[in-house]
Design an enzyme around this catalytic site. Sequence first.
Site, PDB file in Angstrom:
ATOM      1  CG  ASP A   1      13.057  23.051  29.046  1.00 41.84           C
ATOM      2  OD1 ASP A   1      13.375  24.225  28.743  1.00 41.84           O
ATOM      3  OD2 ASP A   1      12.621  22.235  28.221  1.00 41.84           O
TER       4      ASP A   1
ATOM      5  CG  HIS B   1      30.882  43.406  42.748  1.00 43.30           C
ATOM      6  ND1 HIS B   1      30.356  42.919  43.919  1.00 43.30           N
ATOM      7  CD2 HIS B   1      32.220  43.192  42.825  1.00 43.30           C
ATOM      8  CE1 HIS B   1      31.325  42.425  44.663  1.00 43.30           C
ATOM      9  NE2 HIS B   1      32.471  42.580  44.026  1.00 43.30           N
TER      10      HIS B   1
ATOM     11  CG  ASP C   1      38.410  42.294  37.394  1.00 46.26           C
ATOM     12  OD1 ASP C   1      38.931  41.214  37.057  1.00 46.26           O
ATOM     13  OD2 ASP C   1      38.199  42.617  38.584  1.00 46.26           O
TER      14      ASP C   1
ATOM     15  CG  ASP D   1      40.952  38.111  39.311  1.00 46.41           C
ATOM     16  OD1 ASP D   1      40.454  38.974  38.546  1.00 46.41           O
ATOM     17  OD2 ASP D   1      40.758  38.108  40.545  1.00 46.41           O
TER      18      ASP D   1
ATOM     19  CG  HIS E   1      38.900  46.714  46.361  1.00 49.72           C
ATOM     20  ND1 HIS E   1      40.164  46.240  46.088  1.00 49.72           N
ATOM     21  CD2 HIS E   1      38.616  47.608  45.363  1.00 49.72           C
ATOM     22  CE1 HIS E   1      40.612  46.799  44.978  1.00 49.72           C
ATOM     23  NE2 HIS E   1      39.698  47.650  44.520  1.00 49.72           N
TER      24      HIS E   1
ATOM     25  CG  HIS F   1      41.021  37.673  45.656  1.00 49.78           C
ATOM     26  ND1 HIS F   1      41.152  36.629  44.759  1.00 49.78           N
ATOM     27  CD2 HIS F   1      40.733  38.769  44.904  1.00 49.78           C
ATOM     28  CE1 HIS F   1      40.927  37.091  43.524  1.00 49.78           C
ATOM     29  NE2 HIS F   1      40.692  38.393  43.577  1.00 49.78           N
TER      30      HIS F   1
ATOM     31  CG  HIS G   1      36.858  36.086  45.244  1.00 49.66           C
ATOM     32  ND1 HIS G   1      35.708  36.810  45.376  1.00 49.66           N
ATOM     33  CD2 HIS G   1      37.663  36.844  44.459  1.00 49.66           C
ATOM     34  CE1 HIS G   1      35.816  37.945  44.689  1.00 49.66           C
ATOM     35  NE2 HIS G   1      36.993  37.986  44.128  1.00 49.66           N
TER      36      HIS G   1
ATOM     37  CD  GLU H   1      41.821  42.269  43.106  1.00 54.71           C
ATOM     38  OE1 GLU H   1      40.958  42.905  42.478  1.00 54.71           O
ATOM     39  OE2 GLU H   1      41.704  41.067  43.383  1.00 54.71           O
TER      40      GLU H   1
ATOM     41  CE1 TYR I   1      38.142  50.732  41.254  1.00 54.67           C
ATOM     42  CE2 TYR I   1      38.799  50.813  43.570  1.00 54.67           C
ATOM     43  CZ  TYR I   1      38.789  50.165  42.348  1.00 54.67           C
ATOM     44  OH  TYR I   1      39.444  48.964  42.217  1.00 54.67           O
TER      45      TYR I   1
ATOM     46  NE  ARG J   1      39.765  45.650  40.058  1.00 52.54           N
ATOM     47  CZ  ARG J   1      38.545  46.102  39.886  1.00 52.54           C
ATOM     48  NH1 ARG J   1      38.131  47.185  40.522  1.00 52.54           N
ATOM     49  NH2 ARG J   1      37.715  45.496  39.064  1.00 52.54           N
TER      50      ARG J   1
ATOM     51  CD  GLU K   1      42.465  41.171  39.861  1.00 56.81           C
ATOM     52  OE1 GLU K   1      41.588  41.589  39.085  1.00 56.81           O
ATOM     53  OE2 GLU K   1      42.233  40.389  40.798  1.00 56.81           O
TER      54      GLU K   1
HETATM   55  N1  GLY Z   1      37.466  39.673  39.453  1.00 55.36           N
HETATM   56  C1  GLY Z   1      37.137  39.590  40.810  1.00 55.36           C
HETATM   57  C2  GLY Z   1      38.182  40.150  41.645  1.00 55.36           C
HETATM   58  O1  GLY Z   1      39.089  40.782  41.148  1.00 55.36           O
HETATM   59  O2  GLY Z   1      38.192  39.975  42.819  1.00 55.36           O
HETATM   60 MN    MN Z   2      40.748  39.707  41.927  1.00 55.45          MN
HETATM   61 MN    MN Z   3      39.611  40.739  39.076  1.00 57.45          MN
END
Ligand code: GLY
Ligand code: MN
Ligand code: MN
Length: 453
Positions: free
Chosen positions: A41, A248, A265, A276, A359, A363, A370, A401, A405, A422, A424
Amino acid sequence: MQHPAFDKNLYIARRKALAASLGKDGVAVIPTASEQPRNRDSDFLFRHDSYFYYLTGFTEPNACLVLFGNGESTLFCQPKDLEREIWDGYRLGPDSAVAQLGLTQAHSIHDIDKLLPVSLENAGVLWYPFSTHQGLTQQIEGWLKTVQSKARSGISAPQQLRDVCVLLDEMRLIKDSNEIALMRTAAQISAKGHIRAMQFCASSLQDKFALREYHLDAELLYEFRRQGSEYTAYSSIVASGANACVLHYRADKAPIKDGDLVLIDAGCEFASYAGDITRTFPANGRFTKSQRAVYDVVLESQYAAVSATRSGALFTDPHQAALKVLAKGLLDLGILDRSEHGGVEDVIEHKHYFPYFMHRTSHWLGMDVHDCGAYTEPVGTGEKRPLSPRILKPGMVLTIEPGLYIRPAPDVPEEFHNIGIRIEDDALVTSGECELFSRDVPVDPLEIEQLMA
Ligand code: GLY
Ligand code: MN
Ligand code: MN
Protein backbone atom coordinates in the site's frame (compact mmCIF):
# COMPACT_ATOMS: atom_id res chain seq x y z
CA MET A 1 0.50 23.26 -2.23
CA GLN A 2 1.57 25.64 -5.02
CA HIS A 3 5.27 26.40 -5.34
CA PRO A 4 6.27 29.77 -3.78
CA ALA A 5 7.11 30.93 -7.33
CA PHE A 6 3.49 30.25 -8.46
CA ASP A 7 1.89 33.06 -10.47
CA LYS A 8 -1.57 32.24 -11.82
CA ASN A 9 -1.32 34.80 -14.61
CA LEU A 10 1.43 32.79 -16.22
CA TYR A 11 -0.80 29.72 -16.47
CA ILE A 12 -3.81 31.74 -17.59
CA ALA A 13 -1.67 33.11 -20.46
CA ARG A 14 -0.48 29.61 -21.43
CA ARG A 15 -4.04 28.27 -21.44
CA LYS A 16 -5.12 31.21 -23.58
CA ALA A 17 -2.33 30.52 -26.07
CA LEU A 18 -3.21 26.82 -26.27
CA ALA A 19 -6.96 27.54 -26.54
CA ALA A 20 -6.26 29.70 -29.59
CA SER A 21 -4.84 26.62 -31.36
CA LEU A 22 -7.69 24.23 -30.50
CA GLY A 23 -10.17 25.64 -33.00
CA LYS A 24 -13.46 27.32 -31.97
CA ASP A 25 -15.25 23.99 -31.42
CA GLY A 26 -12.18 22.20 -30.01
CA VAL A 27 -11.93 20.79 -26.50
CA ALA A 28 -8.71 19.59 -24.82
CA VAL A 29 -8.63 17.08 -21.97
CA ILE A 30 -5.32 16.98 -20.10
CA PRO A 31 -5.05 14.85 -16.93
CA THR A 32 -2.23 14.94 -14.45
CA ALA A 33 -0.16 11.81 -13.75
CA SER A 34 -1.61 8.90 -11.80
CA GLU A 35 -0.21 7.69 -8.53
CA GLN A 36 2.04 4.64 -8.93
CA PRO A 37 2.15 1.82 -6.39
CA ARG A 38 5.63 0.89 -5.21
CA ASN A 39 4.80 -2.09 -3.05
CA ARG A 40 1.70 -3.23 -1.17
CA ASP A 41 0.00 0.00 0.00
CA SER A 42 2.99 2.33 -0.50
CA ASP A 43 3.13 4.55 -3.56
CA PHE A 44 6.13 6.07 -5.33
CA LEU A 45 6.51 9.75 -4.49
CA PHE A 46 3.90 11.50 -6.64
CA ARG A 47 5.13 13.72 -9.48
CA HIS A 48 2.53 15.66 -11.48
CA ASP A 49 2.33 15.40 -15.25
CA SER A 50 4.45 18.10 -16.92
CA TYR A 51 1.88 19.05 -19.61
CA PHE A 52 -0.81 19.42 -16.97
CA TYR A 53 1.47 21.44 -14.71
CA TYR A 54 2.55 23.70 -17.57
CA LEU A 55 -1.09 24.79 -17.94
CA THR A 56 -2.19 24.89 -14.29
CA GLY A 57 0.78 25.07 -11.86
CA PHE A 58 -1.29 22.57 -9.84
CA THR A 59 0.54 19.70 -8.14
CA GLU A 60 -2.19 17.55 -6.55
CA PRO A 61 -2.89 14.06 -7.91
CA ASN A 62 -6.34 13.02 -9.28
CA ALA A 63 -6.89 16.10 -11.39
CA CYS A 64 -7.79 16.80 -15.00
CA LEU A 65 -7.95 20.04 -16.98
CA VAL A 66 -10.55 20.63 -19.68
CA LEU A 67 -9.80 23.56 -21.94
CA PHE A 68 -12.19 24.94 -24.56
CA GLY A 69 -11.44 26.67 -27.84
CA ASN A 70 -13.24 29.76 -26.52
CA GLY A 71 -10.69 30.06 -23.71
CA GLU A 72 -12.85 28.71 -20.88
CA SER A 73 -11.33 26.14 -18.55
CA THR A 74 -12.65 23.54 -16.14
CA LEU A 75 -10.62 21.69 -13.53
CA PHE A 76 -11.64 18.40 -12.02
CA CYS A 77 -9.80 17.93 -8.71
CA GLN A 78 -9.97 16.19 -5.36
CA PRO A 79 -12.87 17.44 -3.25
CA LYS A 80 -12.29 18.76 0.26
CA ASP A 81 -12.50 15.80 2.65
CA LEU A 82 -11.41 16.28 6.24
CA GLU A 83 -10.76 12.60 6.87
CA ARG A 84 -8.62 12.17 3.74
CA GLU A 85 -6.81 15.42 4.48
CA ILE A 86 -5.94 14.17 7.98
CA TRP A 87 -4.27 11.13 6.39
CA ASP A 88 -2.89 12.48 3.10
CA GLY A 89 -2.63 16.25 3.52
CA TYR A 90 -4.25 19.49 2.41
CA ARG A 91 -6.44 19.61 -0.68
CA LEU A 92 -7.23 22.84 -2.50
CA GLY A 93 -10.72 21.69 -3.46
CA PRO A 94 -12.86 22.89 -6.40
CA ASP A 95 -14.30 25.95 -4.65
CA SER A 96 -10.90 27.55 -3.93
CA ALA A 97 -9.35 26.26 -7.15
CA VAL A 98 -11.37 28.61 -9.36
CA ALA A 99 -9.95 31.80 -7.82
CA GLN A 100 -6.50 30.49 -6.92
CA LEU A 101 -5.75 29.01 -10.33
CA GLY A 102 -7.76 31.50 -12.39
CA LEU A 103 -10.15 28.94 -13.93
CA THR A 104 -13.68 29.34 -15.27
CA GLN A 105 -15.01 26.53 -13.10
CA ALA A 106 -13.98 23.49 -11.06
CA HIS A 107 -15.67 20.26 -9.96
CA SER A 108 -14.92 17.20 -7.91
CA ILE A 109 -12.94 14.57 -9.80
CA HIS A 110 -15.61 12.08 -8.67
CA ASP A 111 -18.05 13.82 -11.06
CA ILE A 112 -15.83 13.60 -14.13
CA ASP A 113 -17.69 10.73 -15.83
CA LYS A 114 -20.98 12.54 -15.35
CA LEU A 115 -19.86 16.05 -16.36
CA LEU A 116 -17.09 15.64 -18.88
CA PRO A 117 -19.26 14.10 -21.63
CA VAL A 118 -21.45 17.23 -21.44
CA SER A 119 -18.35 19.30 -22.33
CA LEU A 120 -17.92 17.20 -25.45
CA GLU A 121 -21.44 17.69 -26.77
CA ASN A 122 -21.33 19.23 -30.25
CA ALA A 123 -17.58 19.72 -30.06
CA GLY A 124 -15.72 19.22 -33.35
CA VAL A 125 -12.25 18.13 -32.26
CA LEU A 126 -11.24 16.37 -29.06
CA TRP A 127 -7.60 16.97 -28.19
CA TYR A 128 -5.84 14.82 -25.58
CA PRO A 129 -2.33 13.49 -24.93
CA PHE A 130 -1.81 10.32 -27.01
CA SER A 131 0.05 7.39 -25.41
CA THR A 132 1.17 9.17 -22.26
CA HIS A 133 -1.56 8.20 -19.74
CA GLN A 134 -2.40 4.55 -19.26
CA GLY A 135 -6.14 3.98 -19.47
CA LEU A 136 -6.98 7.44 -20.83
CA THR A 137 -8.00 6.15 -24.27
CA GLN A 138 -10.55 3.79 -22.69
CA GLN A 139 -11.87 6.59 -20.50
CA ILE A 140 -12.24 8.82 -23.55
CA GLU A 141 -14.06 6.09 -25.44
CA GLY A 142 -16.48 5.82 -22.52
CA TRP A 143 -17.13 9.58 -22.57
CA LEU A 144 -17.58 9.57 -26.34
CA LYS A 145 -20.07 6.69 -26.07
CA THR A 146 -22.12 8.72 -23.61
CA VAL A 147 -22.26 11.64 -26.05
CA GLN A 148 -23.02 9.36 -29.01
CA SER A 149 -25.96 7.88 -27.14
CA LYS A 150 -27.62 11.30 -27.36
CA ALA A 151 -27.51 11.37 -31.18
CA ARG A 152 -31.31 11.13 -31.46
CA SER A 153 -31.62 14.31 -29.39
CA GLY A 154 -29.59 16.07 -32.10
CA ILE A 155 -26.36 16.08 -30.08
CA SER A 156 -23.18 15.21 -31.92
CA ALA A 157 -19.90 13.84 -30.62
CA PRO A 158 -16.43 15.06 -31.71
CA GLN A 159 -15.54 13.60 -35.09
CA GLN A 160 -11.82 14.19 -34.79
CA LEU A 161 -9.35 13.04 -32.14
CA ARG A 162 -6.01 14.83 -32.13
CA ASP A 163 -2.84 14.71 -30.05
CA VAL A 164 -2.65 17.84 -27.89
CA CYS A 165 1.05 17.12 -27.21
CA VAL A 166 1.85 18.20 -30.76
CA LEU A 167 0.73 21.72 -29.79
CA LEU A 168 2.14 21.66 -26.26
CA ASP A 169 5.52 20.27 -27.33
CA GLU A 170 6.06 23.29 -29.57
CA MET A 171 5.06 25.67 -26.77
CA ARG A 172 7.27 23.94 -24.20
CA LEU A 173 10.27 23.82 -26.53
CA ILE A 174 10.72 27.61 -26.32
CA LYS A 175 11.17 28.53 -22.67
CA ASP A 176 9.68 31.81 -21.46
CA SER A 177 11.53 34.16 -19.10
CA ASN A 178 9.87 32.59 -16.05
CA GLU A 179 11.00 29.12 -17.10
CA ILE A 180 14.51 30.34 -17.90
CA ALA A 181 14.84 31.83 -14.41
CA LEU A 182 13.70 28.56 -12.80
CA MET A 183 16.05 26.50 -14.97
CA ARG A 184 18.95 28.76 -14.06
CA THR A 185 18.16 28.14 -10.39
CA ALA A 186 17.79 24.37 -10.93
CA ALA A 187 21.23 24.28 -12.56
CA GLN A 188 22.82 26.47 -9.90
CA ILE A 189 21.52 24.24 -7.11
CA SER A 190 22.62 21.15 -9.05
CA ALA A 191 26.11 22.66 -9.38
CA LYS A 192 26.27 23.23 -5.62
CA GLY A 193 25.44 19.55 -5.09
CA HIS A 194 28.25 18.50 -7.44
CA ILE A 195 30.76 20.70 -5.64
CA ARG A 196 29.72 19.32 -2.27
CA ALA A 197 30.05 15.72 -3.51
CA MET A 198 33.48 16.36 -5.08
CA GLN A 199 34.87 17.95 -1.95
CA PHE A 200 33.36 15.29 0.31
CA CYS A 201 34.92 12.61 -1.91
CA ALA A 202 38.49 13.93 -1.64
CA SER A 203 38.29 14.67 2.09
CA SER A 204 36.75 11.26 2.86
CA LEU A 205 39.62 9.47 1.09
CA GLN A 206 42.10 11.61 3.01
CA ASP A 207 40.38 10.61 6.26
CA LYS A 208 40.59 6.91 5.18
CA PHE A 209 36.79 6.70 5.29
CA ALA A 210 35.48 3.58 3.49
CA LEU A 211 33.72 5.64 0.85
CA ARG A 212 31.08 4.13 -1.42
CA GLU A 213 29.07 5.56 -4.31
CA TYR A 214 25.90 5.95 -2.25
CA HIS A 215 27.70 8.26 0.18
CA LEU A 216 28.16 10.78 -2.63
CA ASP A 217 24.52 10.27 -3.65
CA ALA A 218 23.56 11.32 -0.11
CA GLU A 219 25.72 14.46 -0.33
CA LEU A 220 24.05 15.46 -3.60
CA LEU A 221 20.57 14.97 -2.21
CA TYR A 222 21.44 16.82 1.00
CA GLU A 223 22.53 19.89 -0.93
CA PHE A 224 19.59 19.75 -3.37
CA ARG A 225 17.01 19.60 -0.58
CA ARG A 226 18.83 22.15 1.56
CA GLN A 227 18.62 24.60 -1.34
CA GLY A 228 14.86 24.17 -1.79
CA SER A 229 14.72 21.57 -4.54
CA GLU A 230 11.81 19.12 -4.28
CA TYR A 231 13.42 16.03 -5.77
CA THR A 232 16.24 14.88 -7.97
CA ALA A 233 15.30 15.35 -11.63
CA TYR A 234 16.26 11.68 -12.25
CA SER A 235 18.07 8.95 -10.32
CA SER A 236 21.60 10.23 -9.72
CA ILE A 237 24.44 8.37 -11.38
CA VAL A 238 27.50 8.03 -9.17
CA ALA A 239 29.90 5.67 -10.92
CA SER A 240 33.36 4.91 -9.66
CA GLY A 241 36.09 3.45 -11.85
CA ALA A 242 34.88 1.00 -14.51
CA ASN A 243 31.22 1.66 -13.59
CA ALA A 244 31.48 4.97 -15.46
CA CYS A 245 31.43 2.94 -18.69
CA VAL A 246 27.87 1.78 -17.89
CA LEU A 247 25.72 4.60 -19.29
CA HIS A 248 22.63 4.05 -17.14
CA TYR A 249 24.47 3.10 -13.96
CA ARG A 250 23.03 4.52 -10.73
CA ALA A 251 24.54 5.40 -7.36
CA ASP A 252 25.22 1.91 -6.10
CA LYS A 253 27.42 0.23 -3.50
CA ALA A 254 30.82 0.08 -5.15
CA PRO A 255 33.76 1.38 -3.10
CA ILE A 256 35.44 4.59 -4.30
CA LYS A 257 39.18 4.09 -4.20
CA ASP A 258 42.23 6.32 -4.35
CA GLY A 259 43.23 6.53 -8.02
CA ASP A 260 39.67 6.01 -9.36
CA LEU A 261 37.82 8.48 -11.48
CA VAL A 262 34.26 9.20 -10.36
CA LEU A 263 31.53 10.13 -12.84
CA ILE A 264 28.53 11.91 -11.33
CA ASP A 265 25.50 12.65 -13.50
CA ALA A 266 22.98 14.35 -11.24
CA GLY A 267 20.55 17.23 -11.32
CA CYS A 268 17.86 18.55 -9.05
CA GLU A 269 14.32 19.49 -9.89
CA PHE A 270 13.41 23.01 -8.80
CA ALA A 271 9.83 24.28 -9.14
CA SER A 272 9.27 21.44 -11.63
CA TYR A 273 12.32 22.24 -13.82
CA ALA A 274 15.31 19.95 -14.20
CA GLY A 275 19.03 20.48 -13.96
CA ASP A 276 21.20 17.85 -15.66
CA ILE A 277 24.94 18.03 -14.97
CA THR A 278 27.75 15.51 -15.37
CA ARG A 279 31.23 15.93 -14.00
CA THR A 280 34.04 13.40 -13.93
CA PHE A 281 36.78 13.91 -11.38
CA PRO A 282 39.62 12.03 -9.69
CA ALA A 283 38.45 10.58 -6.37
CA ASN A 284 41.59 11.77 -4.57
CA GLY A 285 41.56 15.18 -6.24
CA ARG A 286 44.51 14.62 -8.65
CA PHE A 287 44.18 13.34 -12.24
CA THR A 288 46.70 10.73 -13.37
CA LYS A 289 48.47 11.38 -16.68
CA SER A 290 46.28 8.89 -18.58
CA GLN A 291 43.05 10.12 -17.00
CA ARG A 292 44.00 13.69 -17.80
CA ALA A 293 44.81 12.82 -21.43
CA VAL A 294 41.32 11.41 -22.01
CA TYR A 295 39.69 14.18 -19.95
CA ASP A 296 41.33 16.85 -22.09
CA VAL A 297 39.94 15.31 -25.27
CA VAL A 298 36.40 15.18 -23.88
CA LEU A 299 36.69 18.74 -22.56
CA GLU A 300 37.94 20.07 -25.89
CA SER A 301 35.05 18.30 -27.63
CA GLN A 302 32.61 19.92 -25.21
CA TYR A 303 34.09 23.37 -25.86
CA ALA A 304 33.67 22.76 -29.59
CA ALA A 305 30.04 21.68 -29.08
CA VAL A 306 29.35 24.73 -26.90
CA SER A 307 30.68 27.03 -29.63
CA ALA A 308 28.38 25.33 -32.15
CA THR A 309 25.30 25.86 -29.97
CA ARG A 310 23.87 29.07 -31.35
CA SER A 311 20.71 30.43 -32.89
CA GLY A 312 20.41 29.38 -36.54
CA ALA A 313 22.60 26.29 -36.16
CA LEU A 314 21.15 22.78 -36.52
CA PHE A 315 20.39 20.68 -33.43
CA THR A 316 22.99 18.22 -34.73
CA ASP A 317 25.78 20.81 -35.18
CA PRO A 318 27.07 20.56 -31.57
CA HIS A 319 27.18 16.76 -31.95
CA GLN A 320 29.13 17.00 -35.22
CA ALA A 321 31.55 19.51 -33.65
CA ALA A 322 32.12 17.20 -30.66
CA LEU A 323 32.58 14.17 -32.91
CA LYS A 324 35.43 15.80 -34.85
CA VAL A 325 37.41 16.45 -31.67
CA LEU A 326 36.65 13.03 -30.19
CA ALA A 327 37.66 11.25 -33.40
CA LYS A 328 40.96 13.12 -33.53
CA GLY A 329 41.52 12.43 -29.83
CA LEU A 330 40.91 8.69 -30.23
CA LEU A 331 43.53 8.61 -33.01
CA ASP A 332 46.02 10.79 -31.11
CA LEU A 333 45.70 8.65 -27.97
CA GLY A 334 46.30 5.49 -29.99
CA ILE A 335 42.91 4.05 -29.03
CA LEU A 336 42.12 4.01 -32.74
CA ASP A 337 44.96 3.03 -35.06
CA ARG A 338 45.54 5.46 -37.98
CA SER A 339 46.82 2.66 -40.23
CA GLU A 340 43.64 0.70 -39.65
CA HIS A 341 41.02 3.44 -39.21
CA GLY A 342 42.35 6.25 -41.42
CA GLY A 343 41.92 9.93 -40.56
CA VAL A 344 39.25 11.90 -38.68
CA GLU A 345 36.82 11.85 -41.66
CA ASP A 346 37.07 8.05 -41.99
CA VAL A 347 36.54 7.59 -38.26
CA ILE A 348 33.38 9.70 -38.44
CA GLU A 349 32.06 8.31 -41.72
CA HIS A 350 32.51 4.67 -40.67
CA LYS A 351 31.54 5.33 -37.04
CA HIS A 352 34.79 3.85 -35.69
CA TYR A 353 34.27 6.15 -32.68
CA PHE A 354 31.04 4.37 -31.78
CA PRO A 355 32.41 1.75 -29.32
CA TYR A 356 33.75 4.69 -27.25
CA PHE A 357 31.01 7.29 -27.74
CA MET A 358 27.62 5.70 -28.34
CA HIS A 359 25.11 8.39 -27.36
CA ARG A 360 24.04 11.73 -28.74
CA THR A 361 25.63 14.94 -27.47
CA SER A 362 22.38 16.72 -26.65
CA HIS A 363 18.75 16.44 -25.66
CA TRP A 364 16.12 19.05 -24.87
CA LEU A 365 15.90 19.97 -21.20
CA GLY A 366 12.97 21.47 -19.33
CA MET A 367 10.37 20.15 -16.92
CA ASP A 368 11.33 16.66 -18.06
CA VAL A 369 15.01 15.83 -18.08
CA HIS A 370 14.63 14.45 -21.60
CA ASP A 371 12.18 17.19 -22.43
CA CYS A 372 9.52 17.14 -25.11
CA GLY A 373 9.95 18.77 -28.51
CA ALA A 374 10.61 17.39 -31.97
CA TYR A 375 14.25 16.97 -32.96
CA THR A 376 13.45 17.40 -36.63
CA GLU A 377 11.29 19.74 -38.67
CA PRO A 378 10.00 19.72 -42.23
CA VAL A 379 11.85 21.89 -44.71
CA GLY A 380 11.01 23.26 -48.16
CA THR A 381 7.53 23.39 -49.69
CA GLY A 382 5.00 20.90 -51.00
CA GLU A 383 3.01 18.14 -49.39
CA LYS A 384 5.74 15.65 -48.51
CA ARG A 385 8.38 17.92 -47.05
CA PRO A 386 11.55 16.15 -45.98
CA LEU A 387 12.60 16.33 -42.33
CA SER A 388 15.79 18.11 -41.32
CA PRO A 389 17.36 18.53 -37.87
CA ARG A 390 15.70 21.29 -35.90
CA ILE A 391 17.10 24.80 -36.28
CA LEU A 392 18.13 26.18 -32.87
CA LYS A 393 16.26 29.28 -31.73
CA PRO A 394 16.59 31.58 -28.70
CA GLY A 395 14.71 30.11 -25.73
CA MET A 396 15.51 26.48 -26.50
CA VAL A 397 17.43 24.68 -23.75
CA LEU A 398 19.57 21.63 -24.45
CA THR A 399 22.30 19.65 -22.76
CA ILE A 400 25.82 19.41 -24.16
CA GLU A 401 27.29 16.13 -22.96
CA PRO A 402 30.02 14.43 -24.98
CA GLY A 403 31.94 11.56 -23.41
CA LEU A 404 34.39 8.72 -23.96
CA TYR A 405 33.88 5.27 -22.41
CA ILE A 406 36.85 2.97 -22.85
CA ARG A 407 36.19 -0.67 -22.04
CA PRO A 408 39.17 -3.05 -21.86
CA ALA A 409 40.02 -4.55 -25.25
CA PRO A 410 43.23 -6.10 -26.59
CA ASP A 411 43.80 -3.33 -29.15
CA VAL A 412 43.32 -0.49 -26.61
CA PRO A 413 46.38 0.70 -24.63
CA GLU A 414 46.02 -0.66 -21.10
CA GLU A 415 46.54 2.74 -19.44
CA PHE A 416 43.10 3.80 -20.74
CA HIS A 417 41.16 0.68 -19.75
CA ASN A 418 37.96 1.37 -17.78
CA ILE A 419 38.21 5.14 -18.07
CA GLY A 420 34.74 6.63 -18.54
CA ILE A 421 34.42 10.40 -18.84
CA ARG A 422 31.42 12.60 -19.60
CA ILE A 423 31.11 16.36 -19.18
CA GLU A 424 27.56 17.71 -19.31
CA ASP A 425 26.23 21.25 -19.13
CA ASP A 426 22.84 22.88 -19.67
CA ALA A 427 22.73 25.50 -22.42
CA LEU A 428 20.20 28.18 -23.29
CA VAL A 429 20.21 29.20 -26.93
CA THR A 430 20.31 33.00 -27.21
CA SER A 431 20.77 35.40 -30.10
CA GLY A 432 24.52 35.36 -29.36
CA GLU A 433 26.65 32.75 -27.59
CA CYS A 434 24.70 30.16 -25.64
CA GLU A 435 24.34 30.70 -21.90
CA LEU A 436 25.58 27.79 -19.80
CA PHE A 437 23.39 27.57 -16.69
CA SER A 438 25.51 24.95 -14.99
CA ARG A 439 29.07 26.23 -14.99
CA ASP A 440 29.11 27.14 -11.29
CA VAL A 441 30.79 23.75 -11.02
CA PRO A 442 34.02 23.94 -13.06
CA VAL A 443 35.05 21.73 -15.96
CA ASP A 444 38.65 22.91 -16.19
CA PRO A 445 40.85 20.12 -14.74
CA LEU A 446 43.05 22.50 -12.80
CA GLU A 447 40.02 24.22 -11.29
CA ILE A 448 38.60 20.83 -10.33
CA GLU A 449 41.89 19.89 -8.64
CA GLN A 450 41.90 23.22 -6.82
CA LEU A 451 38.31 22.75 -5.67
CA MET A 452 39.13 19.31 -4.27
CA ALA A 453 42.47 20.23 -2.66
N1 GLY B 1 20.95 12.30 -16.90
C1 GLY B 1 20.38 11.81 -18.08
C2 GLY B 1 21.05 12.33 -19.26
O1 GLY B 1 22.09 12.94 -19.14
O2 GLY B 1 20.57 12.22 -20.34
MN1 MN C 1 21.57 14.74 -20.15
MN1 MN D 1 22.82 13.78 -17.32
